[in-house]
Design a protein around this motif. Structure first.
Motif, PDB file in Angstrom:
ATOM      1  N   THR A 788       0.796  -1.234   0.000  1.00 37.60           N
ATOM      2  CA  THR A 788       0.000   0.000   0.000  1.00 37.60           C
ATOM      3  C   THR A 788       0.824   1.278   0.000  1.00 37.60           C
ATOM      4  O   THR A 788       0.271   2.355  -0.176  1.00 37.60           O
ATOM      5  CB  THR A 788      -0.927   0.026   1.229  1.00 37.60           C
ATOM      6  N   VAL A 789       2.143   1.162   0.167  1.00 36.38           N
ATOM      7  CA  VAL A 789       2.944   2.378   0.299  1.00 36.38           C
ATOM      8  C   VAL A 789       2.969   3.179  -0.998  1.00 36.38           C
ATOM      9  O   VAL A 789       3.202   4.388  -0.998  1.00 36.38           O
ATOM     10  CB  VAL A 789       4.374   2.015   0.761  1.00 36.38           C
ATOM     11  N   GLY A 790       2.716   2.503  -2.133  1.00 41.16           N
ATOM     12  CA  GLY A 790       2.662   3.228  -3.398  1.00 41.16           C
ATOM     13  C   GLY A 790       1.564   4.273  -3.411  1.00 41.16           C
ATOM     14  O   GLY A 790       1.693   5.324  -4.052  1.00 41.16           O
ATOM     15  N   ILE A 791       0.465   3.992  -2.703  1.00 41.96           N
ATOM     16  CA  ILE A 791      -0.627   4.976  -2.615  1.00 41.96           C
ATOM     17  C   ILE A 791      -0.138   6.231  -1.888  1.00 41.96           C
ATOM     18  O   ILE A 791      -0.459   7.354  -2.269  1.00 41.96           O
ATOM     19  CB  ILE A 791      -1.831   4.361  -1.879  1.00 41.96           C
ATOM     20  N   ASP A 792       0.648   6.036  -0.826  1.00 42.66           N
ATOM     21  CA  ASP A 792       1.206   7.195  -0.116  1.00 42.66           C
ATOM     22  C   ASP A 792       2.095   8.019  -1.043  1.00 42.66           C
ATOM     23  O   ASP A 792       2.080   9.256  -1.011  1.00 42.66           O
ATOM     24  CB  ASP A 792       2.018   6.726   1.098  1.00 42.66           C
ATOM     25  N   HIS A 793       2.884   7.328  -1.876  1.00 43.61           N
ATOM     26  CA  HIS A 793       3.773   8.046  -2.801  1.00 43.61           C
ATOM     27  C   HIS A 793       2.962   8.831  -3.829  1.00 43.61           C
ATOM     28  O   HIS A 793       3.249  10.021  -4.094  1.00 43.61           O
ATOM     29  CB  HIS A 793       4.682   7.038  -3.505  1.00 43.61           C
ATOM     30  N   LYS A 794       1.944   8.227  -4.402  1.00 34.92           N
ATOM     31  CA  LYS A 794       1.095   8.926  -5.368  1.00 34.92           C
ATOM     32  C   LYS A 794       0.397  10.111  -4.711  1.00 34.92           C
ATOM     33  O   LYS A 794       0.261  11.184  -5.309  1.00 34.92           O
ATOM     34  CB  LYS A 794       0.054   7.952  -5.931  1.00 34.92           C
ATOM     35  N   HIS A 795      -0.040   9.903  -3.471  1.00 35.25           N
ATOM     36  CA  HIS A 795      -0.734  10.978  -2.754  1.00 35.25           C
ATOM     37  C   HIS A 795       0.197  12.168  -2.525  1.00 35.25           C
ATOM     38  O   HIS A 795      -0.209  13.322  -2.664  1.00 35.25           O
ATOM     39  CB  HIS A 795      -1.262  10.426  -1.427  1.00 35.25           C
ATOM     40  N   TRP A 796       1.464  11.885  -2.190  1.00 36.09           N
ATOM     41  CA  TRP A 796       2.426  12.968  -1.955  1.00 36.09           C
ATOM     42  C   TRP A 796       2.652  13.770  -3.233  1.00 36.09           C
ATOM     43  O   TRP A 796       2.646  15.003  -3.224  1.00 36.09           O
ATOM     44  CB  TRP A 796       3.739  12.373  -1.451  1.00 36.09           C
ATOM     45  N   VAL A 797       2.841  13.072  -4.342  1.00 39.16           N
ATOM     46  CA  VAL A 797       3.061  13.765  -5.615  1.00 39.16           C
ATOM     47  C   VAL A 797       1.825  14.572  -5.993  1.00 39.16           C
ATOM     48  O   VAL A 797       1.931  15.707  -6.473  1.00 39.16           O
ATOM     49  CB  VAL A 797       3.421  12.745  -6.711  1.00 39.16           C
ATOM     50  N   ALA A 798       0.644  14.008  -5.768  1.00 42.74           N
ATOM     51  CA  ALA A 798      -0.597  14.731  -6.091  1.00 42.74           C
ATOM     52  C   ALA A 798      -0.694  16.026  -5.296  1.00 42.74           C
ATOM     53  O   ALA A 798      -1.167  17.053  -5.803  1.00 42.74           O
ATOM     54  CB  ALA A 798      -1.803  13.835  -5.825  1.00 42.74           C
ATOM     55  N   ARG A 799      -0.263  15.993  -4.065  1.00 45.70           N
ATOM     56  CA  ARG A 799      -0.304  17.214  -3.247  1.00 45.70           C
ATOM     57  C   ARG A 799       0.650  18.271  -3.771  1.00 45.70           C
ATOM     58  O   ARG A 799       0.362  19.469  -3.760  1.00 45.70           O
ATOM     59  CB  ARG A 799       0.030  16.861  -1.795  1.00 45.70           C
ATOM     60  N   VAL A 800       1.817  17.857  -4.259  1.00 47.00           N
ATOM     61  CA  VAL A 800       2.752  18.827  -4.840  1.00 47.00           C
ATOM     62  C   VAL A 800       2.152  19.450  -6.085  1.00 47.00           C
ATOM     63  O   VAL A 800       2.206  20.671  -6.295  1.00 47.00           O
ATOM     64  CB  VAL A 800       4.095  18.138  -5.159  1.00 47.00           C
ATOM     65  N   LEU A 801       1.562  18.619  -6.947  1.00 44.61           N
ATOM     66  CA  LEU A 801       0.946  19.143  -8.161  1.00 44.61           C
ATOM     67  C   LEU A 801      -0.219  20.074  -7.832  1.00 44.61           C
ATOM     68  O   LEU A 801      -0.419  21.098  -8.493  1.00 44.61           O
ATOM     69  CB  LEU A 801       0.465  17.982  -9.033  1.00 44.61           C
ATOM     70  N   HIS A 802      -0.961  19.713  -6.806  1.00 42.57           N
ATOM     71  CA  HIS A 802      -2.063  20.570  -6.384  1.00 42.57           C
ATOM     72  C   HIS A 802      -1.551  21.909  -5.853  1.00 42.57           C
ATOM     73  O   HIS A 802      -2.213  22.948  -5.999  1.00 42.57           O
ATOM     74  CB  HIS A 802      -2.873  19.846  -5.308  1.00 42.57           C
ATOM     75  N   ALA A 803      -0.365  21.879  -5.261  1.00 44.78           N
ATOM     76  CA  ALA A 803       0.201  23.098  -4.672  1.00 44.78           C
ATOM     77  C   ALA A 803       0.621  24.104  -5.721  1.00 44.78           C
ATOM     78  O   ALA A 803       0.914  25.259  -5.399  1.00 44.78           O
ATOM     79  CB  ALA A 803       1.399  22.739  -3.790  1.00 44.78           C
ATOM     80  N   LEU A 804       0.678  23.687  -6.989  1.00 47.31           N
ATOM     81  CA  LEU A 804       1.022  24.650  -8.040  1.00 47.31           C
ATOM     82  C   LEU A 804      -0.005  25.777  -8.114  1.00 47.31           C
ATOM     83  O   LEU A 804       0.331  26.918  -8.443  1.00 47.31           O
ATOM     84  CB  LEU A 804       1.086  23.933  -9.393  1.00 47.31           C
TER      85      LEU A 804
END
Length: 905
Positions: A788-804
């Motif tokens: 399940t750790v891949g979901i955490d990684h995708k979630h982190w990247v999504a937050r960075v993209l959202h922060a744009l």
């Protein structure tokens, strides 16, 4: 004494032969002896003698002085020894007295010689004469038979170096006696036990005190009267269970609180002032007092308060004991009841109704809510009363009154004005939907048979007029008159209906009634259809069943989904008729499939209103009997989790009754209720269906994924079947297989289809290639973080993209330091511990650091206004994210293969 060599002294010994020879051969010598007693502490201890065979007179003087000094010195030493002995004797006496006062004896056990020495108090405790012979065996004989094994085990453990500290019983003069023993064992250099010393304490009084305390505690805990104890500052320090039962407060709620938290507001300050004056003057007060329970309900109690004082007359505690006498007060109120309530139905009469209307209007004003006044008149009551007599008419009126009371909430009012006229006051209304549902429910019930006389059922209906405060006015008399007028309008419109006084609302209500009428017509005209969504085993690729889903083939609007019409009938008895139709149609369809060789169990959804019907089981048996060629085990009933929560006792009985017919049960939308973990053990449902909202979001939301994993683990622990709803993509299925959930349904497998289309779909069904690849791979629950750790990684990247575009949702340390994101904590923690030796794992680390560097650069570019460069860099971030996920997938497969090889070997 002195003497010459040729003389002898009586009592002295004669000279030796050598001396005799010298006396004869030499000249005469002067010879002397000295004898002196040694006296100390008033008595002679010894006789000291000196002899001198060289005759010099001065030597006799020296001899005398020396002897005197020695005598004095020895006397002093003897006195000192006596004093020490006296002190030791006194200490021994003091110890003996202290042991007697404290009831503590001592003993000394020489293990090498098996010699047991005991103090007087030890003999006294054991009831033996002082200094009577005692051995370890004798000691064991005194131990109570029920404790002897335990004592022996403790002693053997002590000989191995364990502490010897225990309470046990002994038998003294035939009576059991409690003692507390402690001992210390000494060991020699080789570790062999050589000696032991110990104490034995009589704890009979302590045990009696403990028993008294236990008894007092039991009385306190089991008293039917509530008891509360406060400190001198009137802060609660203890309450009993009866207090909690009466007040509704848990013990933890009230500790440290002032008893004033129970204040109902019915007594003024003067009342409490008089109470405290009595307590201060006399130390006691008793009387009746109104208090309020935790739920806000007022009750009356008979209370007695006493002040507890210490030896100095200072108050240390207050103790209050009370009993709930609300029922007694209720009896006193019955006289008042007769003046304000209808004698036949015991509903509020016209006088009390007027008062209730004024109160409810004031309440509605305070809370800015609506108040509905419903005027009800029974249709065709007069003919029934005339035909069957007043007694039957009265029974019918009582039945109507009872049902109306059950149909409304506790804060609403049902009143009888007289004859067959009733009034409802419906309070706390926030929306018209709420009112319309209540009115429709009342009308449907009123049209059902009430009484059965001989072979005939009495059936009536009702007409209702409804007016709303404040929309239709504020005067109670005017509002009641308007409701009466609206009731007549309902009768004129055909009876067995309600009419809203407000014209605009009346149009809305009529529209809803028209919808229900149209749906009844749709059922009669066979416009409903069932579509079936397959359920599959992702790992084996087999179709294991289907779920029946209703559709409305509307003549003008086409095929309508259940969300467009089911909510309109959920509070109507029409839902029962439709539910029966769904079960019949499902059984018919399964019979048709079986005829062409397709055996496929089907689940159907049952509404809570349908389940709550008293004759549900009878109806189910009749429906099953209509299709004898279809085994009942092919049918599964699905109920919402929240439906089971509403009445777990009823739900469990229903499940057991259906199981006796062969019909299985599934809990739908599992995980959306408030008490899934606590009640699952009590509900023996065969299958749990994970709510599709969690499945849909689990690939992007770590919290949803955790819920899914938790439900799967729960079903494994309780040995239930679990199936996932809402599997929309291949990735959803792969993740479910990794988590241990192999059964699924959803658009990613197949959309619901007509029953005629399902056999061909089953014949052609092939599972996704990714599911085939994952089928042989098995992971243990300990691999959950890896999966399940891949979901955490995708979630982190999504937050960075959202922060744009919006404010950065990361903490600075999480953005800058790749060790602090959830993926990083896993990678450098348990991931490194279990998989650090695998090449795939090693390759992930640099890529993960690169992802963090890119994220940091993107945010820096955004903060400096370089949005185009930041968006361009975001594409590279996505690429590196996918590389990490690809390596992670390879790592997961390698771990599964490694586990498989280990299992085979």
């Amino acid at each position: 004494m002195t003497m010459s060599t040729d003389s002898t002294t009586p009592g002295s010994e004669p000279p030796t032969p050598e001396l005799e020879k010298r006396i004869k051969s030499e000249r005469p010598l002067f010879f002397a002896s000295f004898l002196m007693p040694l006296i100390a502490i008033g008595s002679m201890l010894a006789l000291l003698g000196y002899y001198l065979y060289h005759g010099h007179p001065e030597m006799a003087i020296i001899l005398t002085i020396t002897a005197t000094l020695l005598s004095l010195l020895i006397g002093l030493l003897a006195r000192q020894v006596w004093r020490v002995q006296q002190r030791e004797r006194k200490s021994a006496e003091n110890l003996k007295r202290a042991q007697a006062v404290a009831h503590v004896g001592s003993w000394d056990f020489d293990l090498l010689h098996n010699q047991l020495t005991c103090s007087d108090e030890t003999f006294s405790i054991f009831g033996r004469p002082n200094h009577s012979p005692i051995t370890y065996a004798t000691f064991l004989d005194h131990i109570h038979p029920g404790d002897r094994d335990r004592v022996e085990i403790a002693w053997q453990e002590a000989l191995k170096g364990e502490p010897y500290d225990l309470e046990h019983r002994i038998v003294v003069k035939g009576e059991p006696q409690w003692v507390h023993q402690k001992a210390l064992v000494s060991f020699d250099a080789s570790g062999r036990p050589v000696a032991a010393i110990g104490t034995v304490r009589d704890i009979a009084e302590q045990k009696r005190a403990e028993e008294c305390h236990r008894l007092a505690t039991s009385v306190f805990s089991n008293s039917h009267d509530g008891i509360v104890i406060t400190d001198p500052s009137n802060r609660i320090i203890e309450v009993n269970q009866a207090f909690c039962d009466v007040t509704g407060y848990a013990r933890e709620d009230v500790l440290g609180q002032n008893p004033g938290l129970l204040n109902s507001g019915r007594q003024d300050a003067a009342f409490y002032r008089v109470m405290w004056e009595a307590l201060n003057d006399t130390g006691h007060w008793s009387g009746e007092i109104w208090n309020r329970r935790k739920n806000g309900e007022s009750y009356v109690e008979l209370l007695s308060i006493s002040a507890v004082k210490n030896a100095h007359g200072q108050i240390t505690h207050y103790v209050g004991a009370f009993s709930d006498i609300t029922s007694l007060k209720t009896s006193q109120q019955q006289l008042e009841h007769l003046a304000h309530f209808d004698a036949l139905t015991h509903l509020p009469n016209r006088i009390l109704l007027a008062d209730r209307i004024e109160q409810d209007i004031a309440h509605a004003i305070r809370h800015e809510q609506w108040l509905a006044i419903c005027f009800i008149d029974l249709d065709s009551f007069k003919p029934i009363n005339d035909m069957y007599g007043h007694e039957t008419g009265d029974r019918l009126l009582i039945e109507v009154a009872n049902w109306l009371k059950d149909a409304v909430r506790s804060g609403d009012t049902v009143a009888r004005l007289g004859g067959d006229e009733f009034v409802l006051l419906l309070t706390d209304l926030k929306a018209m939907d709420e009112l319309e549902i209540t009115l429709s429910r009342i009308l449907l019930k009123m049209s059902a048979p009430y009484l059965r006389l001989a072979e005939q059922e009495l059936q009536i209906s009702a007409s209702m007029g409804v007016t709303l405060f404040p929309l239709d006015g504020t005067n109670p008399d005017v509002l009641l008159r308007q409701a009466d007028q609206a009731m007549y309008a309902a009768k004129q419109a055909g009876r067995n209906r309600y009419h809203m006084f407000d014209a605009k609302q009346d149009r809305l209500v009529r529209a809803r009634c028209e919808h229900l009428t149209r749906l009844r017509d749709a059922l009669a005209n066979e416009e409903f259809r069932l579509h079936y969504q397959p359920k599959v085993n992702l790992r084996t690729g087999k179709v294991i069943g289907a779920e029946a889903l209703i559709r409305w083939q509307h003549p003008e609007q086409g095929l309508l989904l259940p969300g467009e019409f089911i909510p309109l009938i959920e509070e109507s008895d029409l839902i029962i008729d439709i539910g029966d139709w769904v079960m019949k149609e499902t059984l018919r369809q399964m019979g048709q499939w079986a005829a062409v060789g397709l055996i496929l169990p089907v689940s159907v959804n049952i509404a809570i209103r349908h389940l709550q019907q008293a004759d549900f089981m009878k109806r189910l048996e009749l429906i099953l009997a209509e299709y004898p060629d279809v085994p009942s085990s092919w049918l599964e009933l699905e109920i919402l989790e929240t439906t089971a929560l509403a009445d777990m006792g009823y739900a469990q009985k229903l499940i057991e009754a259906c199981r006796s017919l062969g019909v299985s049960f599934a809990l739908d939308d599992f995980g959306t209720g408030y008490s899934s973990l606590s009640y699952l053990k009590r509900l023996s449902a065969d299958t749990l269906k994970i709510d599709q909202s969690f499945i849909r979001d689990m690939l992007d939301d770590p919290e949803a994924l955790a819920i899914v994993e938790g439900v799967i683990g729960l079903t494994t622990a309780f040995q239930r079947t679990v199936i996932a709803e809402g599997v929309e993509t291949v990735e959803h299925g792969v993740m479910l297989m990794r988590l241990g959930c192999d059964l699924a349904q959803g658009y990613g497998i197949a959309r619901p289809m007509p029953g005629d289309s399902l056999p061909e779909w089953v014949r052609q069904y092939q599972p996704a290639q990714a599911w085939r690849d994952a089928a042989p791979l098995l992971w243990g629950r300990e691999e959950y973080p890896l999966l399940t750790v891949g979901i955490d990684h995708k979630h982190w990247v999504a937050r960075v993209l959202h922060a744009l575009e919006k404010e950065l949702p990361h903490t600075p340390i999480e953005l800058v330091n790749h060790h602090h994101c959830r993926f990083g904590r896993w990678y450098h923690g348990i991931g490194m511990k279990y998989y650090g030796n695998l090449p795939e794992f090693e390759q992930i680390g640099p890529l993960h650091e690169r992802v963090h560097d890119l994220g940091k650069d993107i945010i820096l570019l955004r903060d400096t206004g370089q949005m185009e460069q930041a968006r361009a860099l975001a594409q590279e971030l996505i690429h590196e994210r996918d590389r990490v996920l690809e390596l992670l997938a390879r790592l997961q497969i390698e771990v599964a293969l490694t586990n498989e090889r280990a299992a085979v070997s």
